[in-house]
Scaffold this motif. Structure first.
Motif, mmCIF file in Angstrom:
data_model
loop_
_atom_site.group_PDB
_atom_site.id
_atom_site.type_symbol
_atom_site.label_atom_id
_atom_site.label_comp_id
_atom_site.label_asym_id
_atom_site.label_seq_id
_atom_site.Cartn_x
_atom_site.Cartn_y
_atom_site.Cartn_z
ATOM 1 N N GLY A 266 0.469 -1.072 0.047
ATOM 2 C CA GLY A 266 -0.013 0.041 0.115
ATOM 3 C C GLY A 266 0.982 1.130 -0.290
ATOM 4 N N GLY A 267 0.761 1.951 -1.096
ATOM 5 C CA GLY A 267 1.892 2.873 -1.208
ATOM 6 C C GLY A 267 0.479 4.808 -0.961
ATOM 7 N N GLY A 268 0.171 4.592 0.056
ATOM 8 C CA GLY A 268 -0.485 6.050 0.557
ATOM 9 C C GLY A 268 0.065 5.980 1.469
ATOM 10 N N ALA A 269 -0.618 7.525 2.537
ATOM 11 C CA ALA A 269 -0.067 8.069 3.294
ATOM 12 C C ALA A 269 0.552 7.528 4.267
ATOM 13 C CB ALA A 269 -0.850 9.296 3.959
ATOM 14 N N THR A 270 0.149 6.466 4.735
ATOM 15 C CA THR A 270 0.377 5.785 5.917
ATOM 16 C C THR A 270 1.462 4.179 5.465
ATOM 17 O OG1 THR A 270 -1.803 5.354 6.158
ATOM 18 C CG2 THR A 270 -0.173 3.759 7.155
ATOM 19 N N GLY A 271 1.852 3.966 4.334
ATOM 20 C CA GLY A 271 2.339 3.045 3.638
ATOM 21 C C GLY A 271 4.028 3.969 3.165
ATOM 22 N N GLN B 69 -17.686 7.727 3.006
ATOM 23 C CA GLN B 69 -17.028 8.377 1.883
ATOM 24 C C GLN B 69 -17.410 9.774 2.545
ATOM 25 O OE1 GLN B 69 -19.351 7.530 -1.820
ATOM 26 N NE2 GLN B 69 -20.483 8.896 -1.960
ATOM 27 N N GLY B 70 -16.651 10.374 1.978
ATOM 28 C CA GLY B 70 -16.559 12.145 1.456
ATOM 29 C C GLY B 70 -16.197 12.662 0.194
ATOM 30 N N VAL B 71 -17.638 13.317 0.159
ATOM 31 C CA VAL B 71 -17.368 14.329 -1.574
ATOM 32 C C VAL B 71 -16.523 15.534 -1.623
ATOM 33 C CG1 VAL B 71 -19.628 15.011 -2.934
ATOM 34 C CG2 VAL B 71 -19.393 12.935 -2.215
ATOM 35 N N GLY C 198 -17.013 21.547 0.934
ATOM 36 C CA GLY C 198 -16.816 19.301 1.767
ATOM 37 C C GLY C 198 -16.824 19.604 3.328
ATOM 38 N N THR C 199 -17.408 19.188 3.690
ATOM 39 C CA THR C 199 -17.144 17.445 2.772
ATOM 40 C C THR C 199 -18.677 16.637 3.476
ATOM 41 O OG1 THR C 199 -16.089 15.197 2.737
ATOM 42 C CG2 THR C 199 -15.709 16.136 4.011
ATOM 43 N N THR C 200 -19.145 15.074 2.769
ATOM 44 C CA THR C 200 -20.021 14.085 3.723
ATOM 45 C C THR C 200 -18.944 13.333 4.383
ATOM 46 O OG1 THR C 200 -19.968 13.555 1.578
ATOM 47 C CG2 THR C 200 -21.446 14.986 1.674
ATOM 48 N N VAL D 159 -14.316 11.994 -4.163
ATOM 49 C CA VAL D 159 -15.057 11.311 -3.416
ATOM 50 C C VAL D 159 -13.264 9.986 -2.623
ATOM 51 C CG1 VAL D 159 -16.333 9.810 -2.389
ATOM 52 C CG2 VAL D 159 -17.064 10.581 -4.891
ATOM 53 N N GLY D 160 -13.362 10.750 -1.446
ATOM 54 C CA GLY D 160 -12.718 9.590 -0.971
ATOM 55 C C GLY D 160 -13.538 8.683 0.070
ATOM 56 N N LEU D 161 -12.138 7.392 -0.220
ATOM 57 C CA LEU D 161 -13.384 6.573 1.543
ATOM 58 C C LEU D 161 -12.562 6.952 2.662
ATOM 59 C CD1 LEU D 161 -14.123 4.242 -1.148
ATOM 60 C CD2 LEU D 161 -15.439 4.984 0.083
HETATM 61 C C1 LIG Z 1 -13.179 12.942 2.315
HETATM 62 C C2 LIG Z 1 -11.897 12.622 3.745
HETATM 63 C C3 LIG Z 1 -11.392 13.929 3.515
HETATM 64 C C4 LIG Z 1 -9.866 13.574 4.350
HETATM 65 N N1 LIG Z 1 -9.362 14.868 4.428
HETATM 66 C C5 LIG Z 1 -8.350 15.025 5.720
HETATM 67 C C6 LIG Z 1 -7.729 16.189 5.767
HETATM 68 O O1 LIG Z 1 -8.208 16.991 5.364
HETATM 69 N N2 LIG Z 1 -6.375 16.399 6.625
HETATM 70 C C7 LIG Z 1 -6.234 14.696 7.010
HETATM 71 O O2 LIG Z 1 -5.219 14.597 7.634
HETATM 72 N N3 LIG Z 1 -6.915 13.999 6.805
HETATM 73 C C8 LIG Z 1 -7.761 13.548 5.865
HETATM 74 N N4 LIG Z 1 -8.202 12.204 5.578
HETATM 75 C C9 LIG Z 1 -7.712 11.174 6.005
HETATM 76 C C10 LIG Z 1 -6.522 10.639 5.158
HETATM 77 O O3 LIG Z 1 -6.668 11.246 3.389
HETATM 78 C C11 LIG Z 1 -6.189 9.446 5.375
HETATM 79 O O4 LIG Z 1 -6.048 9.424 6.518
HETATM 80 C C12 LIG Z 1 -5.029 8.714 4.311
HETATM 81 O O5 LIG Z 1 -5.286 8.700 3.605
HETATM 82 C C13 LIG Z 1 -5.271 7.712 4.594
HETATM 83 O O6 LIG Z 1 -4.137 6.570 3.992
HETATM 84 P P1 LIG Z 1 -4.013 5.370 3.583
HETATM 85 O O7 LIG Z 1 -2.621 5.289 3.493
HETATM 86 O O8 LIG Z 1 -4.205 4.591 4.846
HETATM 87 O O9 LIG Z 1 -4.855 4.983 2.143
HETATM 88 P P2 LIG Z 1 -5.285 4.896 0.458
HETATM 89 O O10 LIG Z 1 -4.417 6.409 0.430
HETATM 90 O O11 LIG Z 1 -5.953 4.378 0.779
HETATM 91 O O12 LIG Z 1 -3.462 3.816 0.696
HETATM 92 C C14 LIG Z 1 -3.554 2.545 0.292
HETATM 93 C C15 LIG Z 1 -3.355 2.409 -0.770
HETATM 94 O O13 LIG Z 1 -3.313 0.726 -0.812
HETATM 95 C C16 LIG Z 1 -3.423 -0.215 -1.906
HETATM 96 N N5 LIG Z 1 -3.354 -0.984 -1.771
HETATM 97 C C17 LIG Z 1 -4.820 -1.525 -1.828
HETATM 98 N N6 LIG Z 1 -4.683 -3.270 -2.091
HETATM 99 C C18 LIG Z 1 -3.513 -3.691 -2.661
HETATM 100 C C19 LIG Z 1 -2.707 -4.668 -2.403
HETATM 101 N N7 LIG Z 1 -3.049 -5.765 -2.623
HETATM 102 N N8 LIG Z 1 -1.331 -4.185 -3.101
HETATM 103 C C20 LIG Z 1 -0.395 -3.046 -3.395
HETATM 104 N N9 LIG Z 1 -1.349 -1.762 -2.848
HETATM 105 C C21 LIG Z 1 -3.078 -2.167 -2.242
HETATM 106 C C22 LIG Z 1 -4.330 1.173 -2.888
HETATM 107 O O14 LIG Z 1 -4.337 1.067 -3.935
HETATM 108 C C23 LIG Z 1 -3.799 3.164 -1.830
HETATM 109 O O15 LIG Z 1 -3.407 3.645 -2.823
HETATM 110 C C24 LIG Z 1 -9.130 12.834 4.801
HETATM 111 C C25 LIG Z 1 -10.326 11.405 4.174
HETATM 112 C C26 LIG Z 1 -11.627 11.404 3.694
HETATM 113 C C27 LIG Z 1 -12.025 10.744 3.406
#
Ligand SMILES: Cc1cc2nc3c(=O)[nH]c(=O)nc-3n(C[C@H](O)[C@H](O)[C@H](O)COP(=O)(O)OP(=O)(O)OC[C@H]3O[C@@H](n4cnc5c(N)ncnc54)[C@H](O)[C@@H]3O)c2cc1C
Length: 531
Positions: free
Chosen positions: A33-38, A261-263, A301-303, A346-348
């Motif tokens: 997973g290559g989002g913020a957390t990973g 979800q948040g729009v 936003g958001t919802t 939209v984000g989840l």
């Molecule tokens: C509507 C909304 C508004 C927000 N606003 C804010 C804000 O203003 N400020 C703030 O600090 N936070 C905010 N957040 C929270 C923040 O966006 C999240 O906490 C953060 O982006 C989560 O990151 P993540 O890496 O956990 O998840 P993700 O970003 O979803 O990353 C997970 C990744 O794993 C990948 N993945 C899935 N399955 C596999 C697999 N089998 N193999 C390889 N990769 C895989 C996916 O493609 C994805 O890229 C908001 C969230 C939402 C929904």
């Protein structure tokens, strides 16, 4: 001001990345997973000297991490719930992020307009506490404003019945660019980070997770890597990866995440001119609404709507669009109409309900959850972008406590500048070369630096930016460029659709093969359509 030192960005050709992925070796830590957390975990582990590999099935930040409201915040609402420790930690992280990535994260003043006499003292007092908790890391003091000053700072505000307002400070950022910077900074510290490569299964031996099976999304090639420690950081997709960790005959695990979800709807800047964001602390049905100037436009936003299915491209519901436009109409002098929306995305949120089938090692940690299964699979989800760095420290602490990694001291990322770190313009301004910080000189040296595909003020998208995305930022598709290296899809989806062929042609020249526009055009059209 002195010209920042020019940095020479590294190139990451995909062939070389895949060759490293194929090498027979054991990694200290593999992150799915290559989002913020990973990405936060990858950077922290690399800085501590561990060997690190991270795979992302689509593009960096393509999931939730490119779809945030873009606030770097302490979370005023947790203060109302009395959760002082959580707010203090987030304020600490806010300061670290603004200091370490000043080219993509900058302070932002907010004004909360007051239409009832009690709102100013009530919210102002809470925000004074917020300032006190930030202490010397504060960005500016909270101020009570009269009606005239509120109108002056928020030229787009609805002046009817306005008593005044409260001004306070938080931060804002370009979420997807920050993600790409985390990936590149981790790579510069020796981590192997690969996008468009999915985890398809877990390598298990004697009931323990020992590695990950992968598939390269571009060629379909199957690969397997071995690692001492495997971290599942897949956001709302964590349950699918946890399911890969199941004994062959065991029943499916109880889900850990309930997506919500948040729009966001994006409109032109003239609906909220000036440099202040607007916050409605309590909408008619008790929610929070933001109007945030961002990269030359305004995000509304958001919802918070529970969803059963986890979709890669969730779409807004009619009632969510009606809520955002309806609430905006109450606080803005000119009410945005459906036809004014330039992009809808939209984000989840991964709302966590920790299951009880993983033994006593599970722990509920603040806003996020880190769970270590009996097999040693480490799952992390929840939290927020602002606190990604603190979450990464928690994850590594759990890996070390469990003996999956040897002990190594935390804290190095608190003061670690990300690539290109140099003061820039406010993130509210239109996108441009300033987002490249000290790498801007290298950008300007590429072909096409003055060939603008799209222009907004002094910024926009140049041919050189597309080349930079392909050479240095691991962009592989039109969407990688127009949705996440440059944010045009999120700002103006019709304009992004128009640019698709030009971007594809430059990418094809850089990558040495034809680049498709069809999928991106369909995506851009869906961002233009409201239900
Ligand atoms: C509507 C909304 C508004 C927000 N606003 C804010 C804000 O203003 N400020 C703030 O600090 N936070 C905010 N957040 C929270 C923040 O966006 C999240 O906490 C953060 O982006 C989560 O990151 P993540 O890496 O956990 O998840 P993700 O970003 O979803 O990353 C997970 C990744 O794993 C990948 N993945 C899935 N399955 C596999 C697999 N089998 N193999 C390889 N990769 C895989 C996916 O493609 C994805 O890229 C908001 C969230 C939402 C929904």
């Amino acid at each position: 001001m002195a010209e920042p030192l020019s940095d020479t960005p590294a190139a990451w050709p995909r062939d070389a990345l895949l060759a490293r992925l194929r090498a027979a070796r054991e990694w200290d830590i593999a992150i799915i997973g290559g989002g913020a957390t990973g990405l936060g975990v990858a950077l922290d582990a690399a800085v501590r000297g561990f060997s690190v590999v991270l795979v992302e099935s689509r593009d960096f930040a393509e999931g939730t991490s490119s779809r945030a409201t873009k606030l770097v915040h302490g979370g005023v609402r947790y203060l109302a719930q009395g959760n002082v420790a959580l707010v203090r930690e987030a304020l600490h992280e806010r300061a670290a992020l603004l200091a370490n990535a000043p080219h993509v994260a900058t302070p932002l003043p907010f004004v909360m307009p007051a239409y009832h006499w009690w709102e100013r003292p009530f919210y102002g007092t809470g925000l004074k506490m917020y300032d006190a908790l930030a202490g010397r890391r504060g960005l500016g003091g909270t101020e009570w404003l009269g009606a005239a000053r509120t109108r002056e700072l928020l030229p787009g505000v609805n002046a009817q019945g306005l008593h005044g307002g409260v001004r306070y400070w938080d931060g804002q950022f370009d979420d997807a660019r920050l993600a790409v910077l985390l990936a590149r900074t981790a790579a510069s510290r020796g981590a192997l980070v690969v996008n468009h490569c999915a985890a398809t299964g877990l390598l298990r031996e004697a009931g323990q997770v020992r590695g990950v099976h992968l598939r390269d999304a571009e060629t379909g090639e199957a690969l397997t890597l071995r690692a001492r420690c495997v971290v599942n950081a897949t956001g709302v997709w964590v349950d699918a990866v946890r399911d890969m960790d199941r004994e062959p005959d065991a029943p499916p695990r109880a889900p850990m995440v309930a997506p919500s979800q948040g729009v966001h709807l994006v409109v032109d800047r003239h609906f909220l001119p000036g440099r202040h964001a607007l916050l409605v602390p309590k909408t008619a049905d008790g929610r929070v609404l933001f109007a945030v100037p961002w990269l030359g436009k305004v995000i509304l936003g958001t919802t918070d709507t529970p969803r059963d299915a986890v979709s890669a491209e969730p779409r807004p519901l009619p009632e969510e669009v009606a809520f955002i436009l309806g609430e905006s109409a109450r606080v803005l002098a000119r009410a945005p109409q459906r036809a004014d929306v330039r992009s809808a995305w939209v984000g989840l949120r991964p709302l966590v309900k920790p299951p009880d089938d993983d033994g006593p090692t599970q722990a509920l940690s603040r806003e996020h959850t880190v769970l270590v299964g009996r097999s040693g699979l480490v799952t992390v989800t929840g939290g927020k972008w602002t606190t990604y760095r603190a979450m990464a420290e928690d994850v590594l602490a759990r890996c070390m406590a469990r003996g999956l990694l040897p002990q190594r001291a935390a804290g190095a990322t608190a003061t670690l500048p990300l690539l290109g770190a140099a003061p820039g313009l406010p993130v509210a301004e239109p996108p441009g070369e300033h987002l490249y910080g000290s790498e801007a000189a290298a950008l300007r040296a590429l072909p096409g630096a003055t060939h603008w595909l799209w222009r907004d003020g002094a910024g926009g998208l140049s041919e050189a930016m597309v080349r930079f995305a392909a050479r240095h930022e691991m962009a592989r598709s039109v969407a990688d460029v127009l949705a996440r290296r440059c944010r045009l899809l999120f700002l103006d989806a019709a304009e992004a659709e128009r640019l698709a062929p030009a971007v594809a042609a430059i990418l094809a020249d850089e990558l040495g093969h034809a680049v498709d526009t069809e999928a991106f055009v369909a995506l851009a059209r869906s961002y233009q359509r409201l239900p």
